[in-house]
Write a protein that holds these residues in place. Structure first.
Motif, PDB file in Angstrom:
ATOM      1  N   ARG A  63     -18.622 -11.947 -37.026  1.00 29.62           N
ATOM      2  CA  ARG A  63     -18.799 -10.562 -37.468  1.00 29.62           C
ATOM      3  C   ARG A  63     -18.672  -9.557 -36.323  1.00 29.62           C
ATOM      4  N   LEU A  64     -19.309  -9.862 -35.201  1.00 27.68           N
ATOM      5  CA  LEU A  64     -19.259  -8.892 -34.102  1.00 27.68           C
ATOM      6  C   LEU A  64     -17.831  -8.673 -33.590  1.00 27.68           C
ATOM      7  N   PRO A  65     -17.046  -9.748 -33.375  1.00 27.78           N
ATOM      8  CA  PRO A  65     -15.654  -9.503 -32.957  1.00 27.78           C
ATOM      9  C   PRO A  65     -14.878  -8.693 -33.995  1.00 27.78           C
ATOM     10  N   LYS A  66     -15.189  -8.911 -35.270  1.00 26.71           N
ATOM     11  CA  LYS A  66     -14.473  -8.162 -36.309  1.00 26.71           C
ATOM     12  C   LYS A  66     -14.840  -6.674 -36.249  1.00 26.71           C
ATOM     13  N   TYR A  67     -16.128  -6.380 -36.154  1.00 29.26           N
ATOM     14  CA  TYR A  67     -16.553  -4.970 -36.088  1.00 29.26           C
ATOM     15  C   TYR A  67     -16.029  -4.284 -34.824  1.00 29.26           C
ATOM     16  N   LEU A  68     -16.257  -4.923 -33.654  1.00 28.66           N
ATOM     17  CA  LEU A  68     -15.872  -4.239 -32.412  1.00 28.66           C
ATOM     18  C   LEU A  68     -14.356  -4.170 -32.278  1.00 28.66           C
ATOM     19  N   GLY A  69     -13.676  -5.183 -32.794  1.00 30.73           N
ATOM     20  CA  GLY A  69     -12.202  -5.130 -32.802  1.00 30.73           C
ATOM     21  C   GLY A  69     -11.716  -3.963 -33.658  1.00 30.73           C
ATOM     22  N   TYR A  70     -12.394  -3.735 -34.758  1.00 28.26           N
ATOM     23  CA  TYR A  70     -12.054  -2.608 -35.638  1.00 28.26           C
ATOM     24  C   TYR A  70     -12.236  -1.271 -34.904  1.00 28.26           C
ATOM     25  N   PHE A  71     -13.375  -1.113 -34.232  1.00 28.56           N
ATOM     26  CA  PHE A  71     -13.616   0.160 -33.535  1.00 28.56           C
ATOM     27  C   PHE A  71     -12.671   0.324 -32.331  1.00 28.56           C
ATOM     28  N   GLU A  72     -12.361  -0.777 -31.678  1.00 30.67           N
ATOM     29  CA  GLU A  72     -11.408  -0.714 -30.556  1.00 30.67           C
ATOM     30  C   GLU A  72     -10.049  -0.200 -31.072  1.00 30.67           C
ATOM     31  N   ARG A  73      -9.606  -0.758 -32.188  1.00 30.38           N
ATOM     32  CA  ARG A  73      -8.320  -0.313 -32.756  1.00 30.38           C
ATOM     33  C   ARG A  73      -8.392   1.150 -33.166  1.00 30.38           C
ATOM     34  N   GLN A  74      -9.577   1.560 -33.641  1.00 30.04           N
ATOM     35  CA  GLN A  74      -9.732   2.954 -34.074  1.00 30.04           C
ATOM     36  C   GLN A  74      -9.569   3.922 -32.899  1.00 30.04           C
ATOM     37  N   VAL A  75     -10.111   3.569 -31.742  1.00 29.36           N
ATOM     38  CA  VAL A  75      -9.931   4.443 -30.572  1.00 29.36           C
ATOM     39  C   VAL A  75      -8.432   4.540 -30.260  1.00 29.36           C
ATOM     40  N   GLU A  76      -7.754   3.417 -30.376  1.00 33.60           N
ATOM     41  CA  GLU A  76      -6.316   3.398 -30.084  1.00 33.60           C
ATOM     42  C   GLU A  76      -5.552   4.237 -31.121  1.00 33.60           C
ATOM     43  N   LEU A  77      -5.886   4.030 -32.392  1.00 35.09           N
ATOM     44  CA  LEU A  77      -5.222   4.768 -33.476  1.00 35.09           C
ATOM     45  C   LEU A  77      -5.372   6.275 -33.330  1.00 35.09           C
ATOM     46  N   LEU A 132     -21.963   4.909 -31.769  1.00 27.45           N
ATOM     47  CA  LEU A 132     -21.307   3.692 -31.273  1.00 27.45           C
ATOM     48  C   LEU A 132     -21.847   3.328 -29.882  1.00 27.45           C
ATOM     49  N   PHE A 133     -22.101   4.343 -29.079  1.00 30.01           N
ATOM     50  CA  PHE A 133     -22.744   4.114 -27.773  1.00 30.01           C
ATOM     51  C   PHE A 133     -24.072   3.368 -27.976  1.00 30.01           C
ATOM     52  N   GLN A 134     -24.868   3.843 -28.921  1.00 32.05           N
ATOM     53  CA  GLN A 134     -26.181   3.242 -29.160  1.00 32.05           C
ATOM     54  C   GLN A 134     -26.046   1.779 -29.582  1.00 32.05           C
ATOM     55  N   VAL A 135     -25.070   1.501 -30.430  1.00 26.54           N
ATOM     56  CA  VAL A 135     -24.851   0.125 -30.872  1.00 26.54           C
ATOM     57  C   VAL A 135     -24.446  -0.753 -29.685  1.00 26.54           C
ATOM     58  N   LEU A 136     -23.555  -0.250 -28.847  1.00 28.90           N
ATOM     59  CA  LEU A 136     -23.088  -1.052 -27.711  1.00 28.90           C
ATOM     60  C   LEU A 136     -24.226  -1.307 -26.724  1.00 28.90           C
ATOM     61  N   VAL A 154     -17.695 -10.528 -26.302  1.00 34.39           N
ATOM     62  CA  VAL A 154     -16.846  -9.756 -27.226  1.00 34.39           C
ATOM     63  C   VAL A 154     -16.288  -8.509 -26.539  1.00 34.39           C
ATOM     64  N   THR A 155     -17.125  -7.799 -25.793  1.00 34.91           N
ATOM     65  CA  THR A 155     -16.648  -6.545 -25.193  1.00 34.91           C
ATOM     66  C   THR A 155     -15.644  -6.788 -24.060  1.00 34.91           C
ATOM     67  N   ARG A 197     -11.536  -0.240 -24.408  1.00 32.77           N
ATOM     68  CA  ARG A 197     -11.656   1.168 -24.823  1.00 32.77           C
ATOM     69  C   ARG A 197     -13.092   1.486 -25.239  1.00 32.77           C
ATOM     70  N   LEU A 198     -13.754   0.519 -25.858  1.00 30.57           N
ATOM     71  CA  LEU A 198     -15.152   0.754 -26.256  1.00 30.57           C
ATOM     72  C   LEU A 198     -16.068   0.806 -25.027  1.00 30.57           C
ATOM     73  N   VAL A 199     -15.783  -0.032 -24.071  1.00 32.35           N
ATOM     74  CA  VAL A 199     -16.601  -0.019 -22.850  1.00 32.35           C
ATOM     75  C   VAL A 199     -16.455   1.339 -22.154  1.00 32.35           C
ATOM     76  N   ALA A 200     -15.217   1.845 -22.116  1.00 35.38           N
ATOM     77  CA  ALA A 200     -14.988   3.155 -21.482  1.00 35.38           C
ATOM     78  C   ALA A 200     -15.656   4.262 -22.300  1.00 35.38           C
ATOM     79  N   LEU A 201     -15.596   4.130 -23.616  1.00 36.20           N
ATOM     80  CA  LEU A 201     -16.225   5.143 -24.480  1.00 36.20           C
ATOM     81  C   LEU A 201     -17.743   5.157 -24.272  1.00 36.20           C
ATOM     82  N   ARG A 202     -18.326   3.968 -24.178  1.00 31.57           N
ATOM     83  CA  ARG A 202     -19.780   3.871 -23.946  1.00 31.57           C
ATOM     84  C   ARG A 202     -20.153   4.582 -22.643  1.00 31.57           C
TER      85      ARG A 202
END
Ligand SMILES: N[C@@H](CCC(=O)N[C@@H](CS)C(=O)NCC(=O)O)C(=O)O
Length: 250
Positions: free
Chosen positions: A152-166, A184-188, A202-203, A208-213
């Protein structure tokens, strides 16, 4: 606890006083908005605070739509619950989301997906029932967390990673930060606290999520909040709990 400057607080947050929990998504939004608020249950009962203030609101008669559970935001006569709904309300009032209808709907869509993820995080330590102690469901929690970290976690974070790219980055919805980035910062942060190994595994694939955090942590108002006593440390009563036996082993 009053955050902000000297004006009369516009908002009252009703949330459990000793945990970040889901209330933290609202606190972060209020802080980045620079909106004065009272975190009422953190005041003494003698001042109208404590958990009694939450129960009084939950049991109050008179509102045409009653809240089911905290976090609850009171703004004048308006009493609003459901974390995503509250964050969207604040975000729209304080320039923390675009002002077109599609931008607002899409932000809420992302925020509701974060709420789904938060519920799955909760179920890692309480897979059988919220009314039982963790110690009464440790076997199920281990099994559940294994599935969560693997699938589940790879699926969720992969989704948000793609969203930053999109969206073109560097934020979830493009070039401007929204209330969803704060959540999303709080979740990470929470995942890194609860599952240092499992989250890092996973991260490692979501740069992109790490940079966003890091970008959220560096926002001046957020950074001041994180360093203040208003930020309650993570602990084993909230949403993100560190039980080493649940994390990936070495
Ligand atoms: N979907 C709701 C969930 C609210 C919720 O579960 N609140 C917790 C604290 S984080 C609570 O106190 N629940 C009491 C209950 O469900 O009886 C939201 O996102 O706000």
């Amino acid at each position: 606890m009053l955050a902000g400057v000297t004006t009369e607080p516009a908002y009252t947050l009703y949330y459990w006083p000793n945990i970040q929990g889901r209330g933290e998504f609202v606190r972060l939004t209020l802080e980045e908005a620079g909106a004065p608020y009272v975190d009422i249950a953190r005041l003494d009962e003698a001042e109208g605070g404590g958990v009694a203030s939450i129960f009084a609101l939950l049991e109050a008669r008179g509102a045409s739509v009653a809240p089911f559970a905290p976090p609850i935001l009171k703004h004048g006569d308006l009493v609003l619950a459901q974390t995503a709904n509250v964050c969207a309300y604040l975000g729209e009032r304080h320039g923390l989301v675009g002002d077109t209808d599609p931008a607002r709907r899409h932000a809420l869509q992302l925020q509701l997906t974060i709420a789904d993820l938060a519920a799955e995080v909760h179920d890692t330590h309480h897979p059988v029932g919220s009314g039982l102690y963790y110690e009464e469901q440790k076997v199920e929690a281990r099994r559940r967390t294994g599935m969560f970290l693997k699938e589940r976690l790879p699926k969720y974070l992969g989704y948000f990673e793609r969203q930053v790219e999109l969206g073109g980055g560097p934020w979830l919805m493009g070039s401007t930060r929204t209330y969803v980035d704060l959540s999303l910062f709080q979740v990470l942060e929470g995942l890194a606290y609860a599952f240092p190994r499992g989250a890092a595994a996973v991260t490692a694939s979501t740069p992109r999520l790490v940079a966003l955090r890091d970008r959220v942590a560096a926002l001046p108002k957020v950074s001041a909040y994180l360093a203040s006593p208003r930020r309650i440390p993570f602990n084993e009563h909230g949403l993100f709990r560190r039980y080493p036996e649940l994390d990936l082993s070495e």
